[in-house]
Motif scaffolding. Sequence first.
Motif, PDB file in Angstrom:
ATOM      1  N   GLY A 174       8.122   1.046   3.637  1.00  0.00           N
ATOM      2  CA  GLY A 174       9.516   1.099   4.073  1.00  0.00           C
ATOM      3  C   GLY A 174       9.722   0.834   5.550  1.00  0.00           C
ATOM      4  O   GLY A 174      10.855   0.849   6.024  1.00  0.00           O
ATOM      5  N   SER A 175       8.642   0.587   6.301  1.00  0.00           N
ATOM      6  CA  SER A 175       8.791   0.307   7.731  1.00  0.00           C
ATOM      7  C   SER A 175       9.430  -1.058   7.933  1.00  0.00           C
ATOM      8  O   SER A 175       9.083  -2.027   7.254  1.00  0.00           O
ATOM      9  CB  SER A 175       7.421   0.334   8.421  1.00  0.00           C
ATOM     10  N   THR A 176      10.372  -1.131   8.863  1.00  0.00           N
ATOM     11  CA  THR A 176      10.996  -2.414   9.182  1.00  0.00           C
ATOM     12  C   THR A 176      10.283  -3.108  10.338  1.00  0.00           C
ATOM     13  O   THR A 176      10.520  -4.285  10.588  1.00  0.00           O
ATOM     14  CB  THR A 176      12.473  -2.204   9.567  1.00  0.00           C
ATOM     15  N   GLU A 177       9.383  -2.376  11.021  1.00  0.00           N
ATOM     16  CA  GLU A 177       8.703  -2.944  12.188  1.00  0.00           C
ATOM     17  C   GLU A 177       7.306  -3.470  11.883  1.00  0.00           C
ATOM     18  O   GLU A 177       6.861  -4.434  12.487  1.00  0.00           O
ATOM     19  CB  GLU A 177       8.620  -1.899  13.294  1.00  0.00           C
ATOM     20  N   LEU A 178       6.613  -2.825  10.954  1.00  0.00           N
ATOM     21  CA  LEU A 178       5.261  -3.236  10.580  1.00  0.00           C
ATOM     22  C   LEU A 178       5.168  -3.292   9.060  1.00  0.00           C
ATOM     23  O   LEU A 178       5.582  -2.357   8.382  1.00  0.00           O
ATOM     24  CB  LEU A 178       4.219  -2.249  11.119  1.00  0.00           C
ATOM     25  N   GLN A 179       4.580  -4.384   8.557  1.00  0.00           N
ATOM     26  CA  GLN A 179       4.470  -4.551   7.112  1.00  0.00           C
ATOM     27  C   GLN A 179       3.066  -5.023   6.762  1.00  0.00           C
ATOM     28  O   GLN A 179       2.550  -5.974   7.361  1.00  0.00           O
ATOM     29  CB  GLN A 179       5.503  -5.575   6.630  1.00  0.00           C
ATOM     30  N   VAL A 180       2.436  -4.371   5.797  1.00  0.00           N
ATOM     31  CA  VAL A 180       1.126  -4.804   5.311  1.00  0.00           C
ATOM     32  C   VAL A 180       1.355  -5.944   4.319  1.00  0.00           C
ATOM     33  O   VAL A 180       1.998  -5.757   3.296  1.00  0.00           O
ATOM     34  CB  VAL A 180       0.363  -3.646   4.636  1.00  0.00           C
ATOM     35  N   VAL A 181       0.802  -7.125   4.648  1.00  0.00           N
ATOM     36  CA  VAL A 181       0.968  -8.290   3.771  1.00  0.00           C
ATOM     37  C   VAL A 181      -0.324  -8.651   3.057  1.00  0.00           C
ATOM     38  O   VAL A 181      -0.347  -9.542   2.212  1.00  0.00           O
ATOM     39  CB  VAL A 181       1.504  -9.513   4.556  1.00  0.00           C
ATOM     40  N   GLY A 182      -1.415  -7.959   3.401  1.00  0.00           N
ATOM     41  CA  GLY A 182      -2.685  -8.226   2.744  1.00  0.00           C
ATOM     42  C   GLY A 182      -3.717  -7.204   3.162  1.00  0.00           C
ATOM     43  O   GLY A 182      -3.530  -6.480   4.139  1.00  0.00           O
TER      44      GLY A 182
END
Length: 197
Positions: A174-182
Motif C-alpha cells: 500500500g505504499s505510494t512511495e516505494l513498491q516491490v516490483v520483483g
Amino acid sequence: ASSEPTAAGSGKSLLRSSCCGCCSFCVLVLLCLLFGLAAWHACMKASQTAATAPGTLFRVPDGPAMHVYCEGTDPTLPTVVSLNGIYGSSLDSSWIRRHPSVVSSGVRFCSVDRPGAGWSQPWPAAVDFGMVAQYTKDALLAAKAAGKVGSRLVLLMHSLGGYHGLALAKALEGSTELQVVGAVGADAMSPTWASWQ
C-alpha cells in the motif's frame, strides 16, 4: 582359571580406555577448530566495522542509524535492494555490484545492513522482523529522498535475508512511495523452508 577373566577384563578395560582417549582427542581437536573459526570470524567482523562505511547512515524514527550502500545512477531502472544473510553485511553482494553487466547497466544497486550488522547501529531492544522491516523501509525512504533509491524495488534476498525481504514487502504494501516490483531469492529462507522438498 581365575586369571583368564581378569586378563580379558583388563583387555576390555584397556580397549575402552584407548577408545575414550581417541574420542576425547577428536572432540578436543574439533573444539579447538571451532574456537579458532569463531575467533577468526570475530576479528574479521571487528576489522570490517572499524573501517569507514562505504555507504550512508540514515537515522530512522524511533530506531537505529541504518547503513545503506548504493551505487548506480539510472533512474529508469528499478533499484535492486540486496538483503544479506545472518552474519553478513552490505559488502556480501560486492561481487554482484562489481559485475561488468551490472556496472555497465547503471542500475542502482543498494545493500542494507540490518540493525547491529555491518555498519548499522546496534539496537538494544528486542526487535522482530516486522520492526526491522519498518526500520529498513524508513532507511530506504531516506535514501530515496537523497536520490539514491527509486520508487520501484527488486529485492535480492540471501539466506536470512529471505525473512527480511518478506517482512519488508509486507511493510511496503500500500505504499505510494516505494513498491516491490520483483524479488530474487538466492538460498533464501522462508517461513515454510523446512517443509520444502
